[in-house]
Scaffold this active site. Sequence first.
Site, PDB file in Angstrom:
ATOM      1  N   ARG A 199       0.597  -1.127   0.038  1.00  0.00           N
ATOM      2  CA  ARG A 199       0.474  -0.233  -0.557  1.00  0.00           C
ATOM      3  C   ARG A 199       0.938   0.786   0.192  1.00  0.00           C
ATOM      4  O   ARG A 199       2.328   1.411   0.687  1.00  0.00           O
ATOM      5  CB  ARG A 199      -0.853   0.317   1.377  1.00  0.00           C
ATOM      6  CG  ARG A 199      -1.659  -1.288   1.278  1.00  0.00           C
ATOM      7  CD  ARG A 199      -2.764  -0.960   2.364  1.00  0.00           C
ATOM      8  NE  ARG A 199      -3.878  -1.867   2.328  1.00  0.00           N
ATOM      9  CZ  ARG A 199      -3.513  -2.912   3.753  1.00  0.00           C
ATOM     10  NH1 ARG A 199      -2.413  -3.430   3.923  1.00  0.00           N
ATOM     11  NH2 ARG A 199      -4.613  -4.375   3.454  1.00  0.00           N
ATOM     12  N   HIS A 238      -2.937   2.405  -6.098  1.00  0.00           N
ATOM     13  CA  HIS A 238      -2.988   1.056  -5.983  1.00  0.00           C
ATOM     14  C   HIS A 238      -3.494   0.558  -6.742  1.00  0.00           C
ATOM     15  O   HIS A 238      -3.441  -1.009  -6.148  1.00  0.00           O
ATOM     16  CB  HIS A 238      -4.993   1.123  -5.093  1.00  0.00           C
ATOM     17  CG  HIS A 238      -4.911   0.721  -3.615  1.00  0.00           C
ATOM     18  ND1 HIS A 238      -3.914   0.741  -2.396  1.00  0.00           N
ATOM     19  CD2 HIS A 238      -6.307  -0.374  -3.682  1.00  0.00           C
ATOM     20  CE1 HIS A 238      -3.931  -0.574  -1.817  1.00  0.00           C
ATOM     21  NE2 HIS A 238      -5.156  -1.719  -2.333  1.00  0.00           N
ATOM     22  N   HIS A 279      -3.755  -9.794   4.091  1.00  0.00           N
ATOM     23  CA  HIS A 279      -5.787  -9.209   4.464  1.00  0.00           C
ATOM     24  C   HIS A 279      -5.836 -10.573   5.536  1.00  0.00           C
ATOM     25  O   HIS A 279      -5.370 -11.588   5.426  1.00  0.00           O
ATOM     26  CB  HIS A 279      -6.133 -10.364   3.204  1.00  0.00           C
ATOM     27  CG  HIS A 279      -5.739  -8.977   2.233  1.00  0.00           C
ATOM     28  ND1 HIS A 279      -6.183  -9.969   0.508  1.00  0.00           N
ATOM     29  CD2 HIS A 279      -6.006  -7.437   1.916  1.00  0.00           C
ATOM     30  CE1 HIS A 279      -6.421  -8.769  -0.455  1.00  0.00           C
ATOM     31  NE2 HIS A 279      -6.203  -7.364   0.629  1.00  0.00           N
ATOM     32  N   TYR A 304     -10.140 -10.986  -5.884  1.00  0.00           N
ATOM     33  CA  TYR A 304      -9.123 -11.800  -7.186  1.00  0.00           C
ATOM     34  C   TYR A 304      -9.001 -12.418  -7.845  1.00  0.00           C
ATOM     35  O   TYR A 304      -9.023 -12.253  -9.610  1.00  0.00           O
ATOM     36  CB  TYR A 304      -7.711 -11.249  -6.911  1.00  0.00           C
ATOM     37  CG  TYR A 304      -6.636  -9.883  -6.240  1.00  0.00           C
ATOM     38  CD1 TYR A 304      -7.145  -8.944  -6.887  1.00  0.00           C
ATOM     39  CD2 TYR A 304      -6.750  -9.622  -4.868  1.00  0.00           C
ATOM     40  CE1 TYR A 304      -6.615  -7.700  -6.247  1.00  0.00           C
ATOM     41  CE2 TYR A 304      -6.675  -9.115  -4.713  1.00  0.00           C
ATOM     42  CZ  TYR A 304      -6.568  -7.737  -5.147  1.00  0.00           C
ATOM     43  OH  TYR A 304      -6.139  -6.439  -4.222  1.00  0.00           O
TER      44      TYR A 304
END
Length: 377
Positions: free
Chosen positions: A220, A310, A336, A345
Amino acid sequence: MIVVKTYTALLVIVRMSQPPKKEWLEKMERIVDRRWDNKNRWWTVPNQETTLRDFVMHFNNEPVIIEPDLLKKYHWIFENFTVKLPVDSTELIERMKMLMKLNGFSHRTLKAYSLHVKRFLDYSKVLAIQVETQHVEDYLIELIQKNCSHSYVNQALSALKFFMKDTCFRKDIVYQLPRPKKENKLPDVLNYSEVLKILGSLSNIKHKALLYLAYSSGLRVGEIVRLRIRDIDSERMVIHVRQSKGRKDRYTVLSESTLLLLRDYFKKERPEDWLFPGMDRRKHMTERSVQKVFEKAREQAGILKDVSIHSLRHSFATHLLEGGTDIRYIQELLGHQSSKTTEIYTHVSVRDARRIQSPLDRLLQDEGRGKSEKGKI
């Protein structure tokens, strides 16, 4: 400022300003059956009339906020008491920030919640003690009508719930308000050639190192700017991401090409602590500065997709999945907490879609084959 509120069978007495004054502690020590809760950093006293009378006798001249239900229950005790609830919005928001810090909220969340509450109070044009459920409902509907994302509206509601319930002791205001249904949006992903164009569009080695890390390690933007030199482990080929979202540590992969670039960058820039220092080298770069670096690279690369920095993280995860990496490993690399977050995804990946032939292509192929066979006869 002192806060008095109920806590199971006890009353909690919290002093909001730190450190407590000596005379304030001396007053507390005069109250019978008081106890110091070291874990929560507050005093507890029995929830009974005699204790409250004792409290009023010693703290009558202090600015105190009394929980409304408690005030109603023991109104005859507090009727001559100097009860003060801040009406100034700035003072209330500062009090909320202090409570959030005590509850361990991140700086990012603290800032976001404060802005949400300020916007709400500016919109409703009422004092916090005058807020009713209808004011909050009208504000949330206004946000939805302005086409704000559901996640934004949800965050605004969370901020207002904390503000009304924990800061103003008005849990009745927001208790039953529904949340907007979560939107099912797919992340924006760049293909391999687009990533290469973006990474190759910059000549500044510091800017290039920033984007290399964003894509090659799935970081990030907030994690990138907060990296320290010691977080790059070249022997184990991993990056130590410290206290990121959810206040969690994790390790992610360090690519060989990124390591080589970082070594060149280090030789030229000589950072001392922060891997990417700002103008003031004692501080790290701002997230906005890195976002501007990406925007410039995207323009120079001629990428027309509506993507942000991002998107490099999304592309990292998607390309790993398409390359056959187990989704559980991707979850760990991204940090996560839930596998459901990573599973999004699978909807973006084209690994399996490539194996499926469009019916139009099959139809045109069959038609061409038929014409070919007809020509042979």
